[in-house]
Write a protein that holds these residues in place. Structure first.
Motif, PDB file in Angstrom:
ATOM      1  N   ARG A 140       6.864   8.095   7.451  1.00 41.24           N
ATOM      2  CA  ARG A 140       8.174   8.731   7.246  1.00 41.24           C
ATOM      3  C   ARG A 140       9.301   7.719   7.387  1.00 41.24           C
ATOM      4  N   SER A 141      10.216   7.751   6.425  1.00 41.45           N
ATOM      5  CA  SER A 141      11.365   6.853   6.475  1.00 41.45           C
ATOM      6  C   SER A 141      12.528   7.466   5.706  1.00 41.45           C
ATOM      7  N   LEU A 142      13.657   6.788   5.734  1.00 48.38           N
ATOM      8  CA  LEU A 142      14.863   7.244   5.047  1.00 48.38           C
ATOM      9  C   LEU A 142      15.034   6.466   3.751  1.00 48.38           C
ATOM     10  N   SER A 143      15.138   7.198   2.637  1.00 43.31           N
ATOM     11  CA  SER A 143      15.373   6.581   1.338  1.00 43.31           C
ATOM     12  C   SER A 143      16.837   6.782   0.968  1.00 43.31           C
ATOM     13  N   GLU A 144      17.548   5.678   0.807  1.00 45.98           N
ATOM     14  CA  GLU A 144      18.990   5.747   0.587  1.00 45.98           C
ATOM     15  C   GLU A 144      19.394   5.557  -0.871  1.00 45.98           C
ATOM     16  N   THR A 162       0.800  -1.236   0.000  1.00 44.72           N
ATOM     17  CA  THR A 162       0.000   0.000   0.000  1.00 44.72           C
ATOM     18  C   THR A 162       0.827   1.279   0.000  1.00 44.72           C
ATOM     19  N   SER A 163       2.145   1.148   0.103  1.00 41.91           N
ATOM     20  CA  SER A 163       2.996   2.345   0.125  1.00 41.91           C
ATOM     21  C   SER A 163       3.883   2.472  -1.099  1.00 41.91           C
ATOM     22  N   GLY A 164       4.251   1.338  -1.692  1.00 44.15           N
ATOM     23  CA  GLY A 164       5.161   1.372  -2.826  1.00 44.15           C
ATOM     24  C   GLY A 164       6.608   1.571  -2.424  1.00 44.15           C
ATOM     25  N   CYS A 165       6.901   1.423  -1.143  1.00 51.55           N
ATOM     26  CA  CYS A 165       8.266   1.636  -0.649  1.00 51.55           C
ATOM     27  C   CYS A 165       9.200   0.517  -1.080  1.00 51.55           C
ATOM     28  N   ARG A 166      10.460   0.877  -1.224  1.00 52.25           N
ATOM     29  CA  ARG A 166      11.500  -0.132  -1.434  1.00 52.25           C
ATOM     30  C   ARG A 166      11.712  -0.889  -0.131  1.00 52.25           C
ATOM     31  N   ASN A 167      12.346  -2.052  -0.260  1.00 51.57           N
ATOM     32  CA  ASN A 167      12.586  -2.905   0.897  1.00 51.57           C
ATOM     33  C   ASN A 167      13.331  -2.159   2.001  1.00 51.57           C
ATOM     34  N   HIS A 168      14.421  -1.470   1.635  1.00 49.18           N
ATOM     35  CA  HIS A 168      15.224  -0.804   2.661  1.00 49.18           C
ATOM     36  C   HIS A 168      14.478   0.366   3.291  1.00 49.18           C
ATOM     37  N   GLU A 169      13.566   0.980   2.554  1.00 51.84           N
ATOM     38  CA  GLU A 169      12.791   2.094   3.096  1.00 51.84           C
ATOM     39  C   GLU A 169      11.812   1.608   4.164  1.00 51.84           C
TER      40      GLU A 169
END
Length: 213
Positions: A84-88, A53-60
């Motif tokens: 909220r998260s950190l996208s590297e 539901t967010s489309g975030c990458r695994n590390h995010e």
């Protein structure tokens, strides 16, 4: 040596009795192995909900920490939920992703789920400081202290750390098999599925799905 063994056995028996007491209280009639597996399944299920539901990458997702959810109110009075998260990967830094209410519930559950593991890390930091205040492992442990997707490995069962991609994919596969699915699950598939949802959405929700802090 024999007294140490007796003490260890006594401590184990006390934990066993306390565990059975809790199981009985909640009418849980399965054993500890089933219980541990089902607890892990909660983490996997929450990961699937958030990833889908967010489309975030695994590390995010694995960079998510306690308190990562917040909400805003639009001019029309509509409530918008953000994660909220950190996208590297793209050096985007701290980002906010728009998420639905079901993902908020998954985040809340994972915050509760992670408490015992966060406590393990806090105790580890205290122990290391007593032995050696300059121990470089202290800094590493702090990086994981507030993470919500935590776990332990067989190699270090008393040391909690944020999950890796490899362990995530392994857990996804085990989860899939346990519910009777013949599907080779991997973490990146959820991001692709989310992109498919967005591409076919008449509301084009993807335009506001991510923003820099």
């Amino acid at each position: 040596w024999s007294s140490d063994v007796c003490s260890s056995r006594s401590g184990h028996e006390e934990k066993f009795a306390e565990r059975n007491k809790v199981f009985s209280k909640y009418a849980y009639d399965k054993g500890i192995i089933d219980f541990q597996r089902e607890v892990k399944d909660i983490r996997v299920a929450c990961y699937i909900v958030i990833a889908s539901t967010s489309g975030c990458r695994n590390h995010e997702i694995f960079n998510l920490q306690t308190g990562c959810h917040h909400k805003t109110v639009g001019d029309d009075g509509e409530i918008y939920h953000w994660m909220r998260s950190l996208s590297e990967k793209t050096n985007a830094g701290v980002c906010d992703w728009m998420i639905p209410a079901v993902a908020v519930r998954a985040l809340r559950l994972m915050e509760r789920w992670a408490v015992p593991y966060q406590s393990m890390i806090a105790k580890e930091i205290i122990k290391r400081r007593k032995l050696n205040p300059l121990d470089p492992e202290i800094s590493d442990a702090k990086k994981h202290l507030n993470s919500i997707f935590l776990g332990v490995s067989n190699a270090a069962p008393d040391q909690a750390r944020t999950l890796s991609v490899g362990s995530c994919n392994k857990n996804l596969q085990s989860f899939s098999q346990s519910i009777g699915l013949e599907w080779n699950f991997t973490s990146h598939q959820f991001r692709r599925k989310f992109a498919n949802y967005v591409a076919h959405s008449k509301f084009e929700i993807g335009r506001a799905s991510c923003r820099e802090r």
